[in-house]
Design an enzyme around this catalytic site. Structure first.
Site, PDB file in Angstrom:
ATOM      1  N   THR A  96       0.572  -1.311   0.127  1.00  0.00           N
ATOM      2  CA  THR A  96      -0.319   0.528   0.157  1.00  0.00           C
ATOM      3  C   THR A  96       1.175   1.424  -0.200  1.00  0.00           C
ATOM      4  O   THR A  96       0.778   2.484  -0.883  1.00  0.00           O
ATOM      5  CB  THR A  96      -0.655  -0.237   1.110  1.00  0.00           C
ATOM      6  OG1 THR A  96      -0.383  -0.082   2.487  1.00  0.00           O
ATOM      7  CG2 THR A  96      -1.890  -1.010   1.223  1.00  0.00           C
ATOM      8  N   HIS A 101       9.251  -1.311   2.644  1.00  0.00           N
ATOM      9  CA  HIS A 101       9.877  -1.520   3.894  1.00  0.00           C
ATOM     10  C   HIS A 101       9.130  -3.298   4.301  1.00  0.00           C
ATOM     11  O   HIS A 101       8.615  -4.173   3.674  1.00  0.00           O
ATOM     12  CB  HIS A 101       8.517  -1.194   4.281  1.00  0.00           C
ATOM     13  CG  HIS A 101       7.073  -1.244   4.093  1.00  0.00           C
ATOM     14  ND1 HIS A 101       6.846  -0.727   2.737  1.00  0.00           N
ATOM     15  CD2 HIS A 101       5.719  -1.276   4.743  1.00  0.00           C
ATOM     16  CE1 HIS A 101       5.202  -1.106   2.436  1.00  0.00           C
ATOM     17  NE2 HIS A 101       4.795  -1.555   3.719  1.00  0.00           N
TER      18      HIS A 101
END
Length: 115
Positions: A96, A101
């Site tokens: 998203t 990450h």
């Protein structure tokens, strides 16, 4: 910094975060919607859009990020019983935020498959 990137804004201090670790290369902070008793995100400060964008030139930061993950996992009490590291890549992977990450989850027995 990419002005439209949520994580770049967090790195720049424009959006607050619950920091667990920071140095000149990486930032680790608590997830705002935890899916486990311990759930934090580890990100490089360099904007790398996704795992698809890891190259020979920027791959050293990923190795370093995993060293930091191990350090923070131990700091958060996860090292002995274990934890899961998750990277969502692309639309089908449910990425998203388009900034590389890693989710680190622990503090309970995690199910498999994850979903």
């Amino acid at each position: 910094m990419h002005s439209d990137c949520l994580f770049c804004k967090i790195i720049a201090g424009e959006i607050p975060s619950a920091k667990l670790y920071e140095d000149d290369k990486v930032l680790v902070f608590k997830d705002i919607d935890p899916q486990a008793p311990v759930h934090f995100l580890a990100i490089p400060k360099e904007h790398i859009p996704s795992a698809n964008d890891i190259t020979e030139e920027n791959s050293a930061i990923v190795a370093y990020l995993f060293q930091v993950i191990a350090k923070v996992a131990a700091q958060e009490g996860l090292a002995e019983n274990g934890y899961r590291i998750v990277n969502n890549c692309g639309e089908d992977g449910q990425q998203t935020v388009k900034h590389l990450h890693f989710h680190v989850l622990g503090g309970r027995k995690l199910a498999w498959p994850p979903g």
